[in-house]
Write a protein that holds these residues in place. Structure first.
Motif, PDB file in Angstrom:
ATOM      1  N   HIS A   1       0.867  -1.158   0.190  1.00  0.00           N
ATOM      2  CA  HIS A   1       0.064  -0.081  -0.187  1.00  0.00           C
ATOM      3  C   HIS A   1       0.574   1.298  -0.031  1.00  0.00           C
ATOM      4  O   HIS A   1       0.297   2.200   0.084  1.00  0.00           O
TER       5      HIS A   1
ATOM      6  N   ALA B   1      -5.149  -0.403   4.059  1.00  0.00           N
ATOM      7  CA  ALA B   1      -4.562   0.869   4.578  1.00  0.00           C
ATOM      8  C   ALA B   1      -5.671   1.763   4.307  1.00  0.00           C
ATOM      9  O   ALA B   1      -6.665   1.814   3.800  1.00  0.00           O
TER      10      ALA B   1
ATOM     11  N   THR C   1      -1.776   1.267   8.235  1.00  0.00           N
ATOM     12  CA  THR C   1      -1.886   0.000   7.542  1.00  0.00           C
ATOM     13  C   THR C   1      -2.035  -1.028   8.770  1.00  0.00           C
ATOM     14  O   THR C   1      -1.515  -1.086   9.764  1.00  0.00           O
TER      15      THR C   1
END
Length: 82
Positions: free
Chosen positions: A4, A37, A54
């Motif tokens: 992410h 995330a 995250t």
């Protein structure tokens, strides 16, 4: 959770990532990696669009999110909200 990051998004634009926007927050998740995330989706600069948080998708999280959705629904349905 490197799936992410901004660097990962640039290097692997076709990676297994899905997004759901809720207000000013984007929930980005990967079913393959079982990660997610939270991102500020309306940030002006790219450097500010990095994940705020995250984590791994854990068993039972869906129940917690449903509970939050229920609270939001009650708030929205109140007469004072209108």
């Amino acid at each position: 959770m490197s799936t992410h990051t901004l660097k990962a998004n640039r290097r692997h634009p076709d990676a297994d990532r899905e997004c759901i926007q809720v207000g000013h927050i984007t929930f980005e998740y990967s079913s393959k990696n079982k990660t997610f995330a939270l991102k500020a989706c309306e940030a002006e600069n790219a450097k500010d669009r990095k994940p705020l948080f995250t984590g791994f998708i854990e068993k039972g999280m869906h129940k917690e999110l449903l509970r939050l959705a229920s609270v939001f629904r009650r708030i929205e349905e109140r007469e004072e909200y209108e």
